[in-house]
Structures are given as C-alpha cells and as structure tokens.
Design a protein around this motif. Structure first.
Motif, PDB file in Angstrom:
ATOM      1  N   LEU A  99       0.818  -1.225   0.000  1.00  0.00           N
ATOM      2  CA  LEU A  99       0.000   0.000   0.000  1.00  0.00           C
ATOM      3  C   LEU A  99       0.845   1.265   0.000  1.00  0.00           C
ATOM      4  O   LEU A  99       1.760   1.410   0.820  1.00  0.00           O
ATOM      5  N   ASP A 100       0.532   2.168  -0.903  1.00  0.00           N
ATOM      6  CA  ASP A 100       1.071   3.522  -0.812  1.00  0.00           C
ATOM      7  C   ASP A 100      -0.132   4.463  -0.736  1.00  0.00           C
ATOM      8  O   ASP A 100      -0.802   4.715  -1.752  1.00  0.00           O
ATOM      9  N   PRO A 101      -0.460   4.976   0.456  1.00  0.00           N
ATOM     10  CA  PRO A 101      -1.693   5.757   0.613  1.00  0.00           C
ATOM     11  C   PRO A 101      -1.663   7.076  -0.154  1.00  0.00           C
ATOM     12  O   PRO A 101      -2.698   7.525  -0.639  1.00  0.00           O
ATOM     13  N   ILE A 102      -0.499   7.709  -0.235  1.00  0.00           N
ATOM     14  CA  ILE A 102      -0.338   8.858  -1.144  1.00  0.00           C
ATOM     15  C   ILE A 102       1.050   8.747  -1.767  1.00  0.00           C
ATOM     16  O   ILE A 102       2.064   8.880  -1.079  1.00  0.00           O
ATOM     17  N   ASP A 103       1.102   8.472  -3.051  1.00  0.00           N
ATOM     18  CA  ASP A 103       2.373   8.502  -3.761  1.00  0.00           C
ATOM     19  C   ASP A 103       2.416   9.844  -4.493  1.00  0.00           C
ATOM     20  O   ASP A 103       1.501  10.175  -5.250  1.00  0.00           O
ATOM     21  N   GLY A 104       3.482  10.608  -4.204  1.00  0.00           N
ATOM     22  CA  GLY A 104       3.516  11.991  -4.687  1.00  0.00           C
ATOM     23  C   GLY A 104       3.104  12.915  -3.555  1.00  0.00           C
ATOM     24  O   GLY A 104       2.406  13.916  -3.753  1.00  0.00           O
ATOM     25  N   THR A 105       3.577  12.585  -2.357  1.00  0.00           N
ATOM     26  CA  THR A 105       3.145  13.344  -1.168  1.00  0.00           C
ATOM     27  C   THR A 105       3.554  14.814  -1.245  1.00  0.00           C
ATOM     28  O   THR A 105       2.810  15.692  -0.801  1.00  0.00           O
ATOM     29  N   THR A 202      11.444  10.017 -14.655  1.00  0.00           N
ATOM     30  CA  THR A 202      12.312   9.580 -13.557  1.00  0.00           C
ATOM     31  C   THR A 202      11.933  10.313 -12.280  1.00  0.00           C
ATOM     32  O   THR A 202      10.967  11.087 -12.261  1.00  0.00           O
ATOM     33  N   GLY A 203      12.642  10.041 -11.216  1.00  0.00           N
ATOM     34  CA  GLY A 203      12.359  10.709  -9.952  1.00  0.00           C
ATOM     35  C   GLY A 203      13.591  10.700  -9.073  1.00  0.00           C
ATOM     36  O   GLY A 203      14.611  10.098  -9.426  1.00  0.00           O
ATOM     37  N   PHE A 204      13.470  11.358  -7.946  1.00  0.00           N
ATOM     38  CA  PHE A 204      14.610  11.503  -7.039  1.00  0.00           C
ATOM     39  C   PHE A 204      14.188  11.135  -5.623  1.00  0.00           C
ATOM     40  O   PHE A 204      13.049  11.376  -5.221  1.00  0.00           O
ATOM     41  N   GLY A 205      15.132  10.582  -4.875  1.00  0.00           N
ATOM     42  CA  GLY A 205      14.868  10.229  -3.479  1.00  0.00           C
ATOM     43  C   GLY A 205      14.898  11.462  -2.590  1.00  0.00           C
ATOM     44  O   GLY A 205      14.987  12.595  -3.077  1.00  0.00           O
ATOM     45  N   TYR A 206      14.853  11.227  -1.305  1.00  0.00           N
ATOM     46  CA  TYR A 206      14.801  12.355  -0.370  1.00  0.00           C
ATOM     47  C   TYR A 206      16.147  12.653   0.300  1.00  0.00           C
ATOM     48  O   TYR A 206      16.355  13.730   0.818  1.00  0.00           O
ATOM     49  N   ARG A 207      17.055  11.673   0.290  1.00  0.00           N
ATOM     50  CA  ARG A 207      18.310  11.878   1.018  1.00  0.00           C
ATOM     51  C   ARG A 207      19.335  12.543   0.102  1.00  0.00           C
ATOM     52  O   ARG A 207      19.508  12.125  -1.055  1.00  0.00           O
ATOM     53  N   GLY A 231       7.567  13.827 -12.768  1.00  0.00           N
ATOM     54  CA  GLY A 231       6.193  14.144 -12.391  1.00  0.00           C
ATOM     55  C   GLY A 231       5.995  14.228 -10.899  1.00  0.00           C
ATOM     56  O   GLY A 231       5.143  14.964 -10.413  1.00  0.00           O
ATOM     57  N   GLY A 232       6.750  13.436 -10.115  1.00  0.00           N
ATOM     58  CA  GLY A 232       6.622  13.489  -8.659  1.00  0.00           C
ATOM     59  C   GLY A 232       5.874  12.329  -8.048  1.00  0.00           C
ATOM     60  O   GLY A 232       5.711  12.275  -6.832  1.00  0.00           O
ATOM     61  N   SER A 233       5.405  11.387  -8.876  1.00  0.00           N
ATOM     62  CA  SER A 233       4.761  10.176  -8.362  1.00  0.00           C
ATOM     63  C   SER A 233       5.220   9.003  -9.227  1.00  0.00           C
ATOM     64  O   SER A 233       4.869   8.930 -10.413  1.00  0.00           O
ATOM     65  N   ALA A 234       5.986   8.098  -8.627  1.00  0.00           N
ATOM     66  CA  ALA A 234       6.473   6.940  -9.391  1.00  0.00           C
ATOM     67  C   ALA A 234       5.299   6.096  -9.890  1.00  0.00           C
ATOM     68  O   ALA A 234       5.328   5.572 -11.003  1.00  0.00           O
ATOM     69  N   ALA A 235       4.262   5.974  -9.062  1.00  0.00           N
ATOM     70  CA  ALA A 235       3.094   5.165  -9.465  1.00  0.00           C
ATOM     71  C   ALA A 235       2.447   5.749 -10.720  1.00  0.00           C
ATOM     72  O   ALA A 235       2.124   5.017 -11.667  1.00  0.00           O
ATOM     73  N   TYR A 250      12.708   5.275 -15.405  1.00  0.00           N
ATOM     74  CA  TYR A 250      13.830   4.673 -14.664  1.00  0.00           C
ATOM     75  C   TYR A 250      13.988   5.445 -13.364  1.00  0.00           C
ATOM     76  O   TYR A 250      13.945   6.678 -13.356  1.00  0.00           O
ATOM     77  N   GLU A 251      14.166   4.714 -12.281  1.00  0.00           N
ATOM     78  CA  GLU A 251      14.510   5.377 -11.024  1.00  0.00           C
ATOM     79  C   GLU A 251      15.259   4.396 -10.148  1.00  0.00           C
ATOM     80  O   GLU A 251      14.951   3.199 -10.123  1.00  0.00           O
ATOM     81  N   ARG A 252      16.245   4.921  -9.442  1.00  0.00           N
ATOM     82  CA  ARG A 252      17.001   4.109  -8.487  1.00  0.00           C
ATOM     83  C   ARG A 252      16.542   4.514  -7.095  1.00  0.00           C
ATOM     84  O   ARG A 252      16.449   5.705  -6.800  1.00  0.00           O
ATOM     85  N   GLY A 253      16.208   3.542  -6.256  1.00  0.00           N
ATOM     86  CA  GLY A 253      15.911   3.866  -4.862  1.00  0.00           C
ATOM     87  C   GLY A 253      14.435   3.906  -4.515  1.00  0.00           C
ATOM     88  O   GLY A 253      14.085   4.294  -3.407  1.00  0.00           O
ATOM     89  N   VAL A 254      13.551   3.496  -5.442  1.00  0.00           N
ATOM     90  CA  VAL A 254      12.121   3.488  -5.080  1.00  0.00           C
ATOM     91  C   VAL A 254      11.825   2.280  -4.178  1.00  0.00           C
ATOM     92  O   VAL A 254      12.561   1.304  -4.157  1.00  0.00           O
ATOM     93  N   HIS A 255      10.722   2.390  -3.455  1.00  0.00           N
ATOM     94  CA  HIS A 255      10.288   1.301  -2.574  1.00  0.00           C
ATOM     95  C   HIS A 255       9.236   0.459  -3.299  1.00  0.00           C
ATOM     96  O   HIS A 255       8.610   0.905  -4.263  1.00  0.00           O
ATOM     97  N   TRP A 257       6.263  -0.214  -2.437  1.00  0.00           N
ATOM     98  CA  TRP A 257       4.923   0.388  -2.462  1.00  0.00           C
ATOM     99  C   TRP A 257       4.796   1.455  -3.562  1.00  0.00           C
ATOM    100  O   TRP A 257       3.695   1.714  -4.033  1.00  0.00           O
ATOM    101  N   ASP A 258       5.918   2.078  -3.972  1.00  0.00           N
ATOM    102  CA  ASP A 258       5.848   3.077  -5.055  1.00  0.00           C
ATOM    103  C   ASP A 258       5.548   2.409  -6.398  1.00  0.00           C
ATOM    104  O   ASP A 258       4.924   3.014  -7.273  1.00  0.00           O
ATOM    105  N   ILE A 259       6.058   1.175  -6.600  1.00  0.00           N
ATOM    106  CA  ILE A 259       6.056   0.589  -7.952  1.00  0.00           C
ATOM    107  C   ILE A 259       5.188  -0.652  -8.120  1.00  0.00           C
ATOM    108  O   ILE A 259       5.008  -1.122  -9.247  1.00  0.00           O
TER     109      ILE A 259
HETATM  110  C1  IPD Z   1       7.987   9.271  -3.975  1.00  0.00           C
HETATM  111  C2  IPD Z   1       7.454   9.503  -5.380  1.00  0.00           C
HETATM  112  C3  IPD Z   1       8.510  10.118  -6.264  1.00  0.00           C
HETATM  113  C4  IPD Z   1       9.762   9.278  -6.309  1.00  0.00           C
HETATM  114  C5  IPD Z   1      10.277   9.019  -4.902  1.00  0.00           C
HETATM  115  C6  IPD Z   1       9.206   8.387  -4.036  1.00  0.00           C
HETATM  116  P1  IPD Z   1       6.211   9.370  -1.951  1.00  0.00           P
HETATM  117  O1  IPD Z   1       7.025   8.619  -3.162  1.00  0.00           O
HETATM  118  O2  IPD Z   1       7.023   8.293  -5.947  1.00  0.00           O
HETATM  119  O3  IPD Z   1       8.081  10.274  -7.592  1.00  0.00           O
HETATM  120  O4  IPD Z   1      10.714   9.957  -7.068  1.00  0.00           O
HETATM  121  O5  IPD Z   1      11.392   8.152  -5.014  1.00  0.00           O
HETATM  122  O6  IPD Z   1       9.697   8.193  -2.736  1.00  0.00           O
HETATM  123  O7  IPD Z   1       7.233   9.746  -0.933  1.00  0.00           O
HETATM  124  O8  IPD Z   1       5.557  10.550  -2.552  1.00  0.00           O
HETATM  125  O9  IPD Z   1       5.258   8.328  -1.494  1.00  0.00           O
END
Ligand code: IPD
Length: 306
Positions: A99-105, A202-207, A231-235, A250-255, A257-259
């Motif tokens: 579950l990802d309750p909000i992807d693109g938080t 693509t997307g970017f992580g938080y760290r 776009g800000g939401s991997a889903a 393509y993205e490195r580091g997604v979880h 629940w994102d995909i």
């Molecule tokens: C994020 C989004 C974003 C991706 C990040 C994810 P979150 O999920 O899917 O597009 O680039 O890697 O962590 O934090 O909004 O659920």
C-alpha cells in the motif's frame, strides 16, 4: 515461532479468476482511499518528516492507509499487509497487499494534482529486492477521477470512476469520459524503437547523498533521450508508461509500495519492467519501457560508472 509452510515462489502463477477478483478489490480500495485523500483534506494539513527534512508524511497519508488496512481486515483477513506508513502485518495466505496511501506526497502538500493511491497484491516478500512480483493492482489518480488497474494475464485498463466527479478535461485526455458512455479503455505502451526518441520519466529520493548519485547518472542519460520528465509520483509515472504518455521510466531507490501496482500495469500493457541488473526491479533501479527501447535503456544504465 517458525512458519511450517514453504515460502511461496514469486514465479508461481495464481488462478485467473482469483486475480481478477483481487484487481476488483484493489480498484475499489484505491478509489475509496483516493476519495478520502481528495475530499477530506483539511485546510491546515498537519505534516511530519521521515528520512530527511524534505521527506514528508501528512495526516491524510495516515488516514488513507488506516482506511485501506481496515477494509483489508474485513475483505482479506488471511493476507499480509505491507504499507508505506504502517509497516508490515503478517498473514496466513501467500499474498501480501502493498500500500502507498499517497504517492507523490510532496505534490499533494503543494496542491499539485499529480498524486495517487497505489494498492497492489503481490506474491513473495515485498521487503526484499527481486523476491516478489505483483499479481493484481490499481493506482487511483483522485484529482483526475481516474483509476488504472490490472491483473496478471488480464491486460491493463484506465477507468473513469463512477463514484467520482470525473474532470472532463482529464478524462478526455485519457480517452475515457462518462459523458459519452466510454468509461474504460485498455492500455498499451508506445513503440519507439530507439532511445533517442524516448520520453523518459524519472524521480529523485529524499536523502541528499542519494540525490547526488541520481544527478550524476542523469548527466549520462539526458543527452541520450528525447527529454526527461519528473512528475513526482512513481506510481503515476508507471501508469503513464502503460498508457503511452511516457515511453520509459527509470529510477534508483524506489520502494516496493511506489512501484508494485504500476509495475503490473506496464507489463499488462505490453511493456517490460526489470531491474538494471536483475529481471525484477533491484537495488540498482527500476527500468520500465515498451519492448522497443527497454533493452537499450537497460544496457545504457548497466554501463554507467557506479
Ligand atoms: C515518492 C514519489 C517520487 C519518487 C520518490 C518516491 P512518496 O514517493 O514516488 O516520484 O521519485 O522516489 O519516494 O514519498 O511521494 O510516497
């Protein structure tokens, strides 16, 4: 106490009737949670942080995941649950709901419409790279009033949710509109046969250290593709690949629940999803594209310096 049952092989196929029913549940739950997220958003959105000061979680992430967990406890008490905010709950079946309750938080926080609810059901362990695969799932795009869904072997579709007031502009752009009675459309990936002409999401992580690494890879990717979108939401990025609005992702580091749901949407729409090294998304990244460019993109990524 150890579990006497053999661990399910994530390669085993589930029965078609069962996965079709799982898709229906995933779709209903994603729509319900999406309605909560969209319609019950408080004026002052309470926010806390997770892995870094920019990795936010809102009260609505928690509310939506609580709803999903309560509904799954009613509908599928035998299955395990693995959620972004609430962690893991063990089950007695071979299935786990991811579950990802909000992807693109961050989009949601800023009032940008590109956020989603992702509900998938998988076999295997979604906490371990390469040890699981999705068998049914749905991604609700609440701001558009649309829901994408798929089950293994059953194709992928986007539907205008009858429960939502669908935005005519969005629905028409996606080929579905309740006004004309066309409420569902099958999805198919695009067919460019060269990466040079591919629009890559693509997307970017938080760290910060993860971002530095992602930016370094981007330098090699950007000159080799038509252009890049974030776009800000991997889903939703994966939904866009399934629907032919992106050629690749393509993205490195997604979880997981994102995909989880988006992965199945792409493969059921005729595309390929893999890791950079392995046949399933792995620690080196998730690569999703139509068959015409997937191999070329993956080879390029494999050749990048670590
Ligand atoms: C994020 C989004 C974003 C991706 C990040 C994810 P979150 O999920 O899917 O597009 O680039 O890697 O962590 O934090 O909004 O659920």
């Amino acid at each position: 106490m150890s579990d006497p049952r053999p661990a399910p092989d994530p390669g085993d196929r589930a029965a078609p009737a069962q996965v079709a029913e799982l898709e229906r549940i995933a779709r209903d739950l994603a729509v319900e949670a999406g309605r909560i997220v969209r319609d019950e958003r408080p004026r002052d959105l309470a926010v806390s942080t997770k892995s870094s000061r920019t990795d936010v979680v809102t009260v609505m992430d928690a509310a939506a995941e609580t709803h999903l967990r309560e509904r799954l406890a009613q509908l599928r008490p035998q299955d395990a649950v693995y959620g972004e905010e609430g962690g893991a709950r063990a089950g007695r079946s071979d299935l786990t709901w991811v579950l990802d309750p909000i992807d693109g938080t961050v989009n949601y926080l800023y009032g940008i419409e590109e956020y989603a609810v992702s509900v998938a059901v998988v076999v295997g362990d979604p906490g371990v790279h390469g040890a699981w695969r999705p068998v049914a799932g749905a991604v609700a795009h609440p701001a558009a009033g649309l829901v994408y869904s798929a089950h293994e072997g059953g194709g992928a579709r986007v539907s205008a949710s009858q429960d939502w007031s669908v935005l005519a502009r969005e629905a028409a752009a996606h080929g579905v509109t309740s006004q004309t009675g066309v409420t569902s459309r099958d999805l198919a990936t695009t067919r460019p046969d060269t990466l040079e002409l591919a629009l890559l999401g693509t997307g970017f992580g938080y760290r910060p250290e993860v971002r530095r690494d992602q930016a370094r890879r981007l330098v090699h990717l950007l000159p080799r593709v038509r252009d890049i979108r974030r776009g800000g939401s991997a889903a939703l990025d994966l939904c866009a690949v399934a629907a032919g609005r992106l050629d690749a992702y393509y993205e490195r580091g997604v979880h997981s629940w994102d995909i989880a749901a988006g992965w199945l949407l792409v493969t059921e729409a005729g595309g390929i999803v893999s890791g950079v090294e392995g046949s399933r998304p792995d620690a080196h990244g998730t690569v999703a594209a139509g068959p015409g460019v997937h191999a070329e993109l993956r080879e390029l990524l494999r050749g990048l310096p670590e």
